[in-house]
Motif scaffolding. Sequence first.
Motif, PDB file in Angstrom:
ATOM      1  N   GLU A 158       0.859  -1.211   0.000  1.00  0.00           N
ATOM      2  CA  GLU A 158       0.000   0.000   0.000  1.00  0.00           C
ATOM      3  C   GLU A 158       0.880   1.240   0.000  1.00  0.00           C
ATOM      4  OE1 GLU A 158      -3.295   2.681   0.396  1.00  0.00           O
ATOM      5  OE2 GLU A 158      -2.854   0.820  -0.637  1.00  0.00           O
ATOM      6  N   PRO A 159       0.885   1.922  -1.122  1.00  0.00           N
ATOM      7  CA  PRO A 159       1.853   2.997  -1.322  1.00  0.00           C
ATOM      8  C   PRO A 159       1.819   4.070  -0.237  1.00  0.00           C
ATOM      9  CG  PRO A 159       0.682   2.506  -3.352  1.00  0.00           C
ATOM     10  CD  PRO A 159       0.017   1.718  -2.268  1.00  0.00           C
ATOM     11  N   VAL A 160       2.955   4.276   0.350  1.00  0.00           N
ATOM     12  CA  VAL A 160       3.158   5.335   1.335  1.00  0.00           C
ATOM     13  C   VAL A 160       2.758   6.684   0.751  1.00  0.00           C
ATOM     14  CG1 VAL A 160       5.017   6.776   2.242  1.00  0.00           C
ATOM     15  CG2 VAL A 160       4.945   4.335   2.791  1.00  0.00           C
ATOM     16  N   LEU A 161       3.081   6.848  -0.521  1.00  0.00           N
ATOM     17  CA  LEU A 161       2.782   8.107  -1.177  1.00  0.00           C
ATOM     18  C   LEU A 161       1.316   8.476  -1.052  1.00  0.00           C
ATOM     19  CD1 LEU A 161       3.910  10.264  -3.342  1.00  0.00           C
ATOM     20  CD2 LEU A 161       2.462   8.904  -4.873  1.00  0.00           C
ATOM     21  N   LEU A 162       0.453   7.477  -1.274  1.00  0.00           N
ATOM     22  CA  LEU A 162      -0.974   7.776  -1.276  1.00  0.00           C
ATOM     23  C   LEU A 162      -1.477   8.070   0.126  1.00  0.00           C
ATOM     24  CD1 LEU A 162      -2.309   5.363  -4.007  1.00  0.00           C
ATOM     25  CD2 LEU A 162      -1.467   7.709  -4.191  1.00  0.00           C
ATOM     26  N   GLN A 163      -0.937   7.370   1.095  1.00  0.00           N
ATOM     27  CA  GLN A 163      -1.271   7.714   2.477  1.00  0.00           C
ATOM     28  C   GLN A 163      -0.884   9.155   2.746  1.00  0.00           C
ATOM     29  OE1 GLN A 163       0.811   5.072   5.166  1.00  0.00           O
ATOM     30  NE2 GLN A 163       0.274   3.276   3.919  1.00  0.00           N
ATOM     31  N   GLY A 164       0.320   9.469   2.322  1.00  0.00           N
ATOM     32  CA  GLY A 164       0.827  10.822   2.533  1.00  0.00           C
ATOM     33  C   GLY A 164      -0.074  11.852   1.869  1.00  0.00           C
TER      34      GLY A 164
ATOM     35  N   GLY B 104      -4.330  19.596   4.924  1.00  0.00           N
ATOM     36  CA  GLY B 104      -3.711  20.805   4.376  1.00  0.00           C
ATOM     37  C   GLY B 104      -2.226  20.906   4.668  1.00  0.00           C
ATOM     38  N   GLU B 105      -1.682  19.878   5.321  1.00  0.00           N
ATOM     39  CA  GLU B 105      -0.226  19.870   5.543  1.00  0.00           C
ATOM     40  C   GLU B 105       0.250  18.425   5.608  1.00  0.00           C
ATOM     41  OE1 GLU B 105       0.090  21.939   9.240  1.00  0.00           O
ATOM     42  OE2 GLU B 105      -0.401  20.146  10.394  1.00  0.00           O
ATOM     43  N   ARG B 106       1.554  18.260   5.514  1.00  0.00           N
ATOM     44  CA  ARG B 106       2.099  16.911   5.487  1.00  0.00           C
ATOM     45  C   ARG B 106       2.032  16.247   6.854  1.00  0.00           C
ATOM     46  NH1 ARG B 106       5.033  16.103   0.767  1.00  0.00           N
ATOM     47  NH2 ARG B 106       4.885  18.005  -0.466  1.00  0.00           N
ATOM     48  N   ASP B 107       1.963  14.940   6.803  1.00  0.00           N
ATOM     49  CA  ASP B 107       2.028  14.127   8.017  1.00  0.00           C
ATOM     50  C   ASP B 107       3.481  14.151   8.476  1.00  0.00           C
ATOM     51  OD1 ASP B 107       2.304  12.145   9.879  1.00  0.00           O
ATOM     52  OD2 ASP B 107       1.032  10.714   8.815  1.00  0.00           O
ATOM     53  N   GLU B 108       3.771  14.868   9.549  1.00  0.00           N
ATOM     54  CA  GLU B 108       5.162  15.090   9.950  1.00  0.00           C
ATOM     55  C   GLU B 108       5.907  13.783  10.232  1.00  0.00           C
ATOM     56  OE1 GLU B 108       6.720  17.647   9.451  1.00  0.00           O
ATOM     57  OE2 GLU B 108       5.023  18.976   9.094  1.00  0.00           O
ATOM     58  N   GLU B 109       5.172  12.837  10.729  1.00  0.00           N
ATOM     59  CA  GLU B 109       5.811  11.560  11.053  1.00  0.00           C
ATOM     60  C   GLU B 109       6.333  10.868   9.793  1.00  0.00           C
ATOM     61  OE1 GLU B 109       4.735   7.289  12.717  1.00  0.00           O
ATOM     62  OE2 GLU B 109       3.265   8.834  13.300  1.00  0.00           O
ATOM     63  N   LEU B 110       5.473  10.891   8.755  1.00  0.00           N
ATOM     64  CA  LEU B 110       5.871  10.303   7.474  1.00  0.00           C
ATOM     65  C   LEU B 110       7.054  11.045   6.874  1.00  0.00           C
ATOM     66  CD1 LEU B 110       2.732   9.391   5.315  1.00  0.00           C
ATOM     67  CD2 LEU B 110       4.697   7.933   5.833  1.00  0.00           C
TER      68      LEU B 110
ATOM     69  N   ALA C 274       9.299  12.757   8.409  1.00  0.00           N
ATOM     70  CA  ALA C 274      10.498  12.476   9.200  1.00  0.00           C
ATOM     71  C   ALA C 274      11.117  11.154   8.767  1.00  0.00           C
ATOM     72  CB  ALA C 274      10.133  12.433  10.683  1.00  0.00           C
ATOM     73  N   ARG C 275      10.272  10.165   8.618  1.00  0.00           N
ATOM     74  CA  ARG C 275      10.770   8.851   8.179  1.00  0.00           C
ATOM     75  C   ARG C 275      11.453   8.975   6.822  1.00  0.00           C
ATOM     76  NH1 ARG C 275       7.654   3.889   7.534  1.00  0.00           N
ATOM     77  NH2 ARG C 275       5.607   4.872   7.583  1.00  0.00           N
ATOM     78  N   CYS C 276      10.876   9.803   5.976  1.00  0.00           N
ATOM     79  CA  CYS C 276      11.411   9.975   4.637  1.00  0.00           C
ATOM     80  C   CYS C 276      12.763  10.670   4.666  1.00  0.00           C
ATOM     81  CB  CYS C 276      10.456  10.810   3.797  1.00  0.00           C
ATOM     82  SG  CYS C 276       9.423   9.811   2.751  1.00  0.00           S
ATOM     83  N   LEU C 277      12.862  11.686   5.489  1.00  0.00           N
ATOM     84  CA  LEU C 277      14.098  12.465   5.527  1.00  0.00           C
ATOM     85  C   LEU C 277      15.232  11.662   6.135  1.00  0.00           C
ATOM     86  CD1 LEU C 277      12.666  15.974   6.377  1.00  0.00           C
ATOM     87  CD2 LEU C 277      13.701  15.204   4.227  1.00  0.00           C
ATOM     88  N   GLU C 278      14.899  10.858   7.113  1.00  0.00           N
ATOM     89  CA  GLU C 278      15.861   9.962   7.747  1.00  0.00           C
ATOM     90  C   GLU C 278      16.623   9.138   6.712  1.00  0.00           C
ATOM     91  OE1 GLU C 278      14.311   6.927  10.611  1.00  0.00           O
ATOM     92  OE2 GLU C 278      13.748   8.815  11.630  1.00  0.00           O
ATOM     93  N   GLU C 279      15.815   8.657   5.773  1.00  0.00           N
ATOM     94  CA  GLU C 279      16.346   7.802   4.715  1.00  0.00           C
ATOM     95  C   GLU C 279      17.501   8.450   3.953  1.00  0.00           C
ATOM     96  OE1 GLU C 279      14.927   6.746   0.224  1.00  0.00           O
ATOM     97  OE2 GLU C 279      13.551   7.698   1.631  1.00  0.00           O
ATOM     98  N   GLU C 280      17.487   9.769   3.934  1.00  0.00           N
ATOM     99  CA  GLU C 280      18.554  10.499   3.249  1.00  0.00           C
ATOM    100  C   GLU C 280      19.901  10.374   3.975  1.00  0.00           C
ATOM    101  OE1 GLU C 280      17.327  13.156   0.362  1.00  0.00           O
ATOM    102  OE2 GLU C 280      16.526  11.122   0.503  1.00  0.00           O
ATOM    103  N   ARG C 281      19.912   9.692   5.077  1.00  0.00           N
ATOM    104  CA  ARG C 281      21.076   9.536   5.993  1.00  0.00           C
ATOM    105  C   ARG C 281      21.141  10.707   6.931  1.00  0.00           C
ATOM    106  NH1 ARG C 281      21.791   6.244   1.517  1.00  0.00           N
ATOM    107  NH2 ARG C 281      20.512   4.884   2.665  1.00  0.00           N
TER     108      ARG C 281
END
Lengths: 160, 160
Positions: free
Chosen positions: A131-137, A145-151, A153-160
């Motif tokens: 189930e695509p994370v993108l669509l949840q997001g 009207g704004e991003r799910d901060e938790e999601l 954060a998880r995404c940015l983490e991935e950037e190292r």
Amino acid sequence: MITGQTASMEDYLEAIAKLGEVETEVRVTEISKRLGVKKPSVSAALHKLSEDGLVEHRKYGCVELTDEGRRIAEDVVHRHEVLFRFLSEILGVDREVSQVDACKLEHWLSSSSIKRLTKFVEFILTCPRGEPVLLQGFDYYFDHGERDEELVARCLEEER
Amino acid sequence: MITGQTASMEDYLEAIAKLGEVETEVRVTEISKRLGVKKPSVSAALHKLSEDGLVEHRKYGCVELTDEGRRIAEDVVHRHEVLFRFLSEILGVDREVSQVDACKLEHWLSSSSIKRLTKFVEFILTCPRGEPVLLQGFDYYFDHGERDEELVARCLEEER
DNA sequence: AGTAAAAGTTAGGCTAGTCTAACAAAAGTC
DNA sequence: GACTTTTGTTAGACTAGCCTAACTTTTACT
């Protein structure tokens, strides 16, 4: 139109193809009901499509697509399906509304756009995590009207 | 159509609005050139739009949108812009083609779809990592027919 | 001011697609 | 097999939108 037919004629071809999937014989009355037009309009349309070599139709008989007619019909059906999936499954538009919109839009997308949209829908919906994370997001974003901060954060983490 | 106007009338309203942005006076000839129709067609259209209270136009004079006309025109312009960005920036369709397609599609999307598409485009293009990874991934997928394994690996890692 | 060019309008014709009303053929029933 | 109902067709009218040709108004130039 891209197929060389008008939007209206594309609708007739599509209707004939779809009716043919579930019934042995396609009849004027059925086409008329499906498209919400009166029977004389169907008669007239079949006349034109017949002249253009896209359907076989002898008086009072049933209707069949020629090879060329089927080719065009399938093209339209394909556009419809891709648009429908995009609207309903990716954008999250109500399914009824998606059907109606797809019915309109299907006539106007260039083949290069439809090609890319087809791949895009496939790309998003076959996301390897299930189930695509993108669509949840996106759902969250649309509703709040704004991003799910938790999601995020998880995404940015991935950037190292 | 959603605005209560036909696709053709929406085109006239849009053209008048866009021409008004760059010129002090909007004239029949300019509309005619922009839409690729002859001047008598413009005259006829203005007549109709005038009857509907969407434009002000005295004989041989210049053309102005009424408040209601402007409202509709801006709605159409907005649809166009969103569709254009979606096609060109997200799907990666050629910009010329995107313009042409957006011009057609803009008339047929329901307001609920356009609302969601607007947010979707915004969501994708304001990805917090800057140049959206998603679009890189899609470009690769479109060109190669499969996912960029390196990107996928990075994504899956994130799942722990 | 007088004339030529450009801009805009009107009139009339065409196409595509819809409709209703009236008719014709096919199918179903007794 | 005759009658009724359903199905499909034809004829004719209407709308929207486009076009060309002919005309009128406005603008521009000398």
